[in-house]
Design a protein around this motif. Structure first.
Motif, PDB file in Angstrom:
ATOM      1  N   SER A 132       0.969  -1.288   0.154  1.00  0.00           N
ATOM      2  CA  SER A 132      -0.638  -0.280   0.074  1.00  0.00           C
ATOM      3  C   SER A 132       0.696   1.002  -0.187  1.00  0.00           C
ATOM      4  CB  SER A 132      -0.766   0.174   1.164  1.00  0.00           C
ATOM      5  OG  SER A 132      -0.138   0.250   2.709  1.00  0.00           O
ATOM      6  N   GLY A 133       2.266   0.447   0.699  1.00  0.00           N
ATOM      7  CA  GLY A 133       2.826   2.557   0.983  1.00  0.00           C
ATOM      8  C   GLY A 133       2.752   3.605   1.856  1.00  0.00           C
ATOM      9  N   ALA A 134       1.804   3.746   2.560  1.00  0.00           N
ATOM     10  CA  ALA A 134       1.438   3.984   2.992  1.00  0.00           C
ATOM     11  C   ALA A 134       1.838   3.539   4.467  1.00  0.00           C
ATOM     12  CB  ALA A 134       0.448   4.353   2.930  1.00  0.00           C
ATOM     13  N   PRO A 135       2.083   4.479   4.797  1.00  0.00           N
ATOM     14  CA  PRO A 135       2.290   4.018   6.760  1.00  0.00           C
ATOM     15  C   PRO A 135       1.186   3.394   7.356  1.00  0.00           C
ATOM     16  CG  PRO A 135       2.839   6.331   6.582  1.00  0.00           C
ATOM     17  CD  PRO A 135       2.865   6.168   5.622  1.00  0.00           C
ATOM     18  N   ALA A 136       0.945   2.627   7.718  1.00  0.00           N
ATOM     19  CA  ALA A 136      -0.026   1.656   8.648  1.00  0.00           C
ATOM     20  C   ALA A 136      -0.774   3.028   9.574  1.00  0.00           C
ATOM     21  CB  ALA A 136      -0.328   0.464   9.641  1.00  0.00           C
ATOM     22  N   ARG A 137      -0.448   4.140  10.102  1.00  0.00           N
ATOM     23  CA  ARG A 137      -1.809   5.177  10.308  1.00  0.00           C
ATOM     24  C   ARG A 137      -0.293   6.547  10.603  1.00  0.00           C
ATOM     25  NH1 ARG A 137      -0.380   0.586  15.001  1.00  0.00           N
ATOM     26  NH2 ARG A 137      -2.432  -0.244  15.199  1.00  0.00           N
ATOM     27  N   PRO A 138      -1.173   6.651   9.055  1.00  0.00           N
ATOM     28  CA  PRO A 138      -0.595   8.245   8.943  1.00  0.00           C
ATOM     29  C   PRO A 138      -1.784   9.569   9.827  1.00  0.00           C
ATOM     30  CG  PRO A 138      -2.044   6.748   7.474  1.00  0.00           C
ATOM     31  CD  PRO A 138      -1.812   5.773   8.462  1.00  0.00           C
ATOM     32  N   GLY A 139      -0.005  10.080   9.462  1.00  0.00           N
ATOM     33  CA  GLY A 139      -0.517  11.472  10.467  1.00  0.00           C
ATOM     34  C   GLY A 139       0.313  11.101  12.554  1.00  0.00           C
TER      35      GLY A 139
ATOM     36  N   VAL B   2       2.465 -13.077  -0.035  1.00  0.00           N
ATOM     37  CA  VAL B   2       1.898 -11.873  -0.020  1.00  0.00           C
ATOM     38  C   VAL B   2       2.564 -11.123  -0.857  1.00  0.00           C
ATOM     39  CG1 VAL B   2       0.623  -9.727   0.931  1.00  0.00           C
ATOM     40  CG2 VAL B   2       0.257 -11.667   1.818  1.00  0.00           C
ATOM     41  N   LEU B   3       2.467 -10.805  -1.884  1.00  0.00           N
ATOM     42  CA  LEU B   3       2.785 -10.469  -2.915  1.00  0.00           C
ATOM     43  C   LEU B   3       2.427  -8.470  -3.031  1.00  0.00           C
ATOM     44  CD1 LEU B   3       2.965 -13.158  -5.337  1.00  0.00           C
ATOM     45  CD2 LEU B   3       5.122 -12.657  -4.082  1.00  0.00           C
ATOM     46  N   GLY B   4       3.049  -8.348  -3.298  1.00  0.00           N
ATOM     47  CA  GLY B   4       2.865  -6.605  -3.834  1.00  0.00           C
ATOM     48  C   GLY B   4       4.186  -5.993  -4.424  1.00  0.00           C
ATOM     49  N   VAL B   5       3.248  -5.181  -5.424  1.00  0.00           N
ATOM     50  CA  VAL B   5       4.697  -4.335  -6.128  1.00  0.00           C
ATOM     51  C   VAL B   5       3.662  -2.873  -6.380  1.00  0.00           C
ATOM     52  CG1 VAL B   5       6.067  -5.600  -8.662  1.00  0.00           C
ATOM     53  CG2 VAL B   5       3.618  -5.513  -8.188  1.00  0.00           C
ATOM     54  N   GLU B   6       5.225  -2.783  -6.278  1.00  0.00           N
ATOM     55  CA  GLU B   6       4.604  -1.227  -6.296  1.00  0.00           C
ATOM     56  C   GLU B   6       5.620  -0.098  -7.241  1.00  0.00           C
ATOM     57  OE1 GLU B   6       5.332   0.146  -1.728  1.00  0.00           O
ATOM     58  OE2 GLU B   6       7.351   0.558  -2.844  1.00  0.00           O
ATOM     59  N   SER B   7       5.511   1.403  -7.780  1.00  0.00           N
ATOM     60  CA  SER B   7       6.542   1.608  -8.991  1.00  0.00           C
ATOM     61  C   SER B   7       5.662   3.922  -8.737  1.00  0.00           C
ATOM     62  CB  SER B   7       6.648   1.271 -10.316  1.00  0.00           C
ATOM     63  OG  SER B   7       6.932   2.536 -10.803  1.00  0.00           O
TER      64      SER B   7
ATOM     65  N   GLY C  62      -5.357  -8.377   3.878  1.00  0.00           N
ATOM     66  CA  GLY C  62      -6.285  -7.517   4.449  1.00  0.00           C
ATOM     67  C   GLY C  62      -5.775  -7.799   6.236  1.00  0.00           C
ATOM     68  N   ALA C  63      -6.193  -9.513   5.942  1.00  0.00           N
ATOM     69  CA  ALA C  63      -6.208 -10.402   7.482  1.00  0.00           C
ATOM     70  C   ALA C  63      -4.719  -9.914   7.771  1.00  0.00           C
ATOM     71  CB  ALA C  63      -6.894 -11.158   7.216  1.00  0.00           C
ATOM     72  N   TRP C  64      -3.700 -10.161   6.895  1.00  0.00           N
ATOM     73  CA  TRP C  64      -2.103  -9.800   7.404  1.00  0.00           C
ATOM     74  C   TRP C  64      -2.141  -9.372   7.657  1.00  0.00           C
ATOM     75  CZ3 TRP C  64       0.770  -7.249   4.926  1.00  0.00           C
ATOM     76  CH2 TRP C  64       2.120  -6.910   5.571  1.00  0.00           C
ATOM     77  N   ARG C  65      -2.967  -7.857   6.941  1.00  0.00           N
ATOM     78  CA  ARG C  65      -1.793  -6.907   7.686  1.00  0.00           C
ATOM     79  C   ARG C  65      -2.623  -6.815   9.396  1.00  0.00           C
ATOM     80  NH1 ARG C  65      -3.023  -3.787   2.606  1.00  0.00           N
ATOM     81  NH2 ARG C  65      -1.298  -5.303   1.557  1.00  0.00           N
ATOM     82  N   SER C  66      -3.743  -6.557   8.917  1.00  0.00           N
ATOM     83  CA  SER C  66      -4.075  -6.532   9.923  1.00  0.00           C
ATOM     84  C   SER C  66      -4.111  -6.680  11.328  1.00  0.00           C
ATOM     85  CB  SER C  66      -5.595  -6.233  10.947  1.00  0.00           C
ATOM     86  OG  SER C  66      -6.339  -5.951   9.264  1.00  0.00           O
ATOM     87  N   ALA C  67      -3.268  -7.532  11.628  1.00  0.00           N
ATOM     88  CA  ALA C  67      -3.082  -8.912  12.271  1.00  0.00           C
ATOM     89  C   ALA C  67      -1.251  -9.027  12.693  1.00  0.00           C
ATOM     90  CB  ALA C  67      -2.865 -10.691  11.889  1.00  0.00           C
ATOM     91  N   PHE C  68      -0.711  -8.543  11.286  1.00  0.00           N
ATOM     92  CA  PHE C  68       0.524  -7.600  11.371  1.00  0.00           C
ATOM     93  C   PHE C  68       0.703  -6.669  12.393  1.00  0.00           C
ATOM     94  CE2 PHE C  68       3.896  -5.698   9.731  1.00  0.00           C
ATOM     95  CZ  PHE C  68       5.130  -6.855  10.139  1.00  0.00           C
ATOM     96  N   LEU C  69      -0.328  -5.782  12.360  1.00  0.00           N
ATOM     97  CA  LEU C  69       0.382  -4.774  13.650  1.00  0.00           C
ATOM     98  C   LEU C  69      -0.571  -5.344  14.386  1.00  0.00           C
ATOM     99  CD1 LEU C  69      -1.100  -2.079  10.634  1.00  0.00           C
ATOM    100  CD2 LEU C  69       1.348  -2.448  11.967  1.00  0.00           C
ATOM    101  N   ARG C  70      -1.501  -5.915  15.084  1.00  0.00           N
ATOM    102  CA  ARG C  70      -2.385  -5.921  15.839  1.00  0.00           C
ATOM    103  C   ARG C  70      -1.289  -6.702  16.565  1.00  0.00           C
ATOM    104  NH1 ARG C  70      -3.947  -2.915  19.462  1.00  0.00           N
ATOM    105  NH2 ARG C  70      -5.602  -4.390  21.079  1.00  0.00           N
ATOM    106  N   MET C  71      -0.451  -7.412  16.489  1.00  0.00           N
ATOM    107  CA  MET C  71       0.746  -8.772  16.561  1.00  0.00           C
ATOM    108  C   MET C  71       1.143  -8.202  18.365  1.00  0.00           C
ATOM    109  SD  MET C  71       1.998 -11.594  14.263  1.00  0.00           S
ATOM    110  CE  MET C  71       1.201 -11.405  13.103  1.00  0.00           C
TER     111      MET C  71
END
Lengths: 556, 556
Positions: free
Chosen positions: A11-18, A350-355, A394-403
């Motif tokens: 996603s490129g954005a920090p988890a809790r921007p701002g 989980v695979l992600g690409v960005e540019s 999405g599930a992985w990302r939420s769990a990752f931050l909650r872990m």
């Protein structure tokens, strides 16, 4: 759990921007992150169902005002008094990092290693004065970073110094300068992740550091550099080392400043000696960091595999195909289930690409093809968004931050719950992985009397190998949790050393990893490092005990 | 001219495939490369037309048998005698590297710094024995690599050792092991480029190191590692540092072997201390190197620019677009003309892309678009070949490989002809470039009394900066050529230091770059490096004078 991994996936954005620097109020003194994110007692109690034999109620969290702290043994000279605190809350919150064994000791109210003082310098001149005083007063100085060390990196242990000072650089938290032509910024070391990205956003130019360890909110640039943190990118530039253009480091023997250079072949790299030096050679005060354009094209997908071995082969093929995915994170069945990303014994990749420059659909398609060629089932994909197109992502990302918060809840229930990570070349991966699963499984049974969970994810991958990350969850005995984990951890270090897998890929050495590190580090390099330490820190005041035993000191 | 640049452009094949180690017969004792490639006298004489005021005839090449060499001052013990030579030809050919000032001194028959002995160890055990003896006998040991140093890196200068031993590892030239799963190979340090690639080809797996410095034929793996050589890739992995998985280094204090790891965060990197240590801390004997699949998709193109400044902006845009061209080489008008790639005052940008996995046409098209957007004229392209589709590409490549021989021809005509290279961030490039052109132009006029050529090419580029490479050609006075160049070089180092541009991007420090390096290196790092040197080489026998002044020695 400290410096690691990307909360943002593709996603490129920090988890809790701002968010801004979380120093001070709101931070937990005993556990991970923010007090308002910690699991309430009721949720802790519910966790008891996860493992047999846990007590029914959570350990209470001690009131910081009622902790027993030894009186400070040293006092700063008057001219430095305004920089130094001896308040119990400040001292308590700077006593430990955030390893499981730290959290457990804090919950039990054990404040034995509390620093005498906590310093909050506002400038490099303040820092130089503090080090000068510490040198003459025989005071050990422990750079605290954001305090997210999970390897005993910020805890004074043993030694015979006259006093201990925890050094908190969070007042030195500015992005001082941005060079948009070269895409680089001069940044003070005390800045936390969110505040760093906020300032880059405010200063314009569309640039970002894109270093998002799991600890992003609760760790600082200086900590990342001192511990060679693992960052956002699962491939290519995985360590923060590669994002460094130059560094300033204050040592008792003077201040080191390397030139801003895109590349150089002039002797051994000065920066590479200080990267990973964990505060033992000097205190990093600022760095010119390489920035990226903000990605505008992003896509991610999740791939399921019936066999973990097939998934590993897919990851190896992907790592060697030159596609450079930003995210390439493999969850084994246990890890996938824990994250809610799968429930049927499958592994999830989980695979992600960005540019910032080019559409990424073609690269994602190539990645999916490679994954399918190795037996994967592509279950959906999300193009140009946060990966919401697939619930597993999405599930992985939420769990990752909650872990980490979940871990603290489990710790309060006296479950043993900790992670360790490593890296090895592909030729040895399968053998190592089996040895860890078998050996740690056996160690857990031996130590706790019942089986536990040993899960694996891969966080960073390379053409020549991978960095697996293991989570262990087991039943502890109240009051013995820390000692029980230490036994399991010791078995883990033995297995890693036997397979010549690194004692740490991105969690650093600190004090907890010393036994493994001492076996891993070539002895002539140890000689060189000790000699460098003696030259830069002749009085032996800088973070004594990390990386090496304190060399003989010149006491004034 | 030593460790630098890619002779293959995007072609992916070394310039002269199938060649084997050129050690021994056929090598020039005084100049670059092979004797049968040197310019004959008639071609040298023709070069006199290039510059005013050159003598009509070339300096004769002394007969190696008629050189005056001081008698050897030391003798090895009997058990080592079979490893050591005191033959005049061996000693003469190991006296200097291949800098212009080395070639000129050789041509004038000045053999003052000749080593007393040349050692040819066949194994690490031999090497350990040699170092043990050298330590007790106070003999300086100078690792020779392939002898292609252009910075005085292999020449004993000053000092008071009882003797000098040149260490030639060319008998340790095997690829010992290939791990195709991890794409890595264990390789002995003494192997020359062509023999290394030949052995990889013979061992199958389709793997290649793809490190093609300009010196490829005449330099060794150990030399590349010890000097942080710049290699094939103009972007991304530009230095050999990034291709290293682990290293073995023999030091007087013991042998250092790092673990094979794809990545690690365990303390400061041991390998990064030895990379760039130029033989001052130990002798590299072997390394596990990361390999690549052989590219099957290749394409290249040349782009012409009326304005050099536009071309620089195009290169900056390309370097920041994440396209990772393998070749991205910009020739300024003088350099393009010299290479026969352009004759009309235009600059030429040579771009090459390659992949073992994916077609590269799309990437090449994006590169051409970026170049056009910045005012470039794309004059043709060659897909999936050696770039023959464009004559500018071919012309540059031929000239590139021929250039060192041409330099030696000019040296015989007493022209001053040398190069220097650097790197800086983009924000400083234009100012630095102007300062070099103006300042070196003025220095040439002052030193020689007439104008000379100062040409520029960019060899390696980064998102945050570039590595320009300057060629100086001027009229020398016979007998004073070396001293005249030293004056110009001194002006160059002053300009680089003023602009905080590195004293070397990939030629190493050696002895010639010490004045600039001493200003560039942060003083605390110098303290650490000297301390490391004293710990690993307490008797101060290893390549004394490179990187630092010899520390006080323990003489047995």
């Amino acid at each position: 759990m400290a410096a690691t991994e990307d909360p943002s996936g593709a996603s490129g954005a920090p988890a809790r921007p701002g968010g801004t620097a979380p120093a001070g109020s709101g931070r937990s003194w005993w556990g991970w992150g923010r007090t308002d994110e910690a699991l309430p007692d009721s949720e802790c109690t519910a966790l008891a169902a996860l493992l047999p034999g846990l007590p029914p109620d959570p350990l209470p969290v001690p009131d910081v005002g009622e902790l027993t702290l030894a009186p400070p043994r040293v006092r700063p000279p008057g001219a430095l008094a305004h920089l130094v605190s001896d308040g119990p809350a400040d001292r308590a919150s700077h006593t430990y990092g955030k390893a499981y064994r730290d959290v457990v000791r804090a919950l039990h109210g054990d404040m034995t290693p509390a620093p005498d003082l906590v310093a909050h310098p506002r400038s490099e001149a303040d820092l130089v004065d503090l080090l000068d005083w510490a040198g003459t007063a025989d005071v050990a100085v422990i750079p605290y970073g954001g305090g997210s060390s999970v390897t005993g990196g910020v805890e004074y242990r043993g030694g015979d110094h006259a006093g201990v000072l925890s050094l908190d650089l969070s007042a030195m938290d500015r992005v001082l300068e941005v060079d948009t032509r070269s895409r680089a910024a001069r940044i003070q070391a005390g800045v936390y992740g969110p505040a760093l990205e906020d300032q880059l956003r405010e200063q314009g130019g569309g640039l970002t550091l894109r270093h998002f360890p799991q600890s992003f909110e609760f760790s600082t640039l200086g900590g990342w550099l001192a511990t060679r943190a693992g960052g956002h990118y699962a491939t290519l530039h995985t360590h923060i080392d590669d994002l460094v253009e130059s560094m300033r480091v204050v040592t008792p023997a003077g201040t080191s400043e390397s030139w801003r250079l895109p590349g150089s072949g002039a002797g051994p790299s000065p920066d590479r000696l200080f990267l990973g030096s964990e505060g033992a050679l000097g205190v990093i005060t600022e760095a010119w960091m390489r920035l990226q354009d903000r990605p505008v094209h992003k896509a991610s997908t999740a791939v399921r595999f019936a066999e973990f071995g097939d998934a590993v082969e897919a990851v190896r093929a992907i790592s060697q195909a030159g596609l450079h995915p930003a995210n390439c994170r493999l969850l084994d069945p246990g890890e996938a289930a824990l994250a809610g990303a799968a429930h049927d014994g499958e592994s999830v990749l989980v695979l992600g690409v960005e540019s910032a420059h080019h559409p990424v659909d073609g690269r994602l398609a190539e990645l999916r093809t490679l994954a399918r060629d190795h037996g994967g089932t592509v279950s959906g994909s999300g193009g140009d968004d946060s990966g919401g197109g697939d619930t597993a992502v999405g599930a992985w990302r939420s769990a990752f931050l909650r872990m980490p918060y979940l871990r603290d809840g489990l710790a309060r229930m006296s479950a043993i719950t900790e992670t360790f990570e490593t890296a090895c070349t592909w030729d040895r991966f399968t053998e190592l992985h089996e040895a860890v699963r078998t050996g740690i499984g056996a160690a857990v049974e031996e130590v706790t009397g019942s089986p536990g969970l040993v899960n694996c994810r891969m966080t960073h991958v390379y053409p020549d190998g991978a960095a697996p990350y293991y989570t262990v969850i087991a039943t502890g005995r109240r009051g013995a949790e820390g000692a029980m984990w230490d036994e399991i951890k010791s078995a883990a270090m033995e297995i890693l050393a036997t397979h010549r897998a690194t004692v740490t890929h991105h969690h650093a050495v600190g004090r907890d990893h010393r036994p493994g590190y001492d076996r891993q580090r070539p002895e002539p390099f140890a000689l060189a490092l000790r000699a460098a330490k003696s030259a830069l820190d002749p009085r032996g005041i800088l973070n004594p005990g990390v990386l090496m035993d304190p060399p003989p000191r010149e006491v004034a």
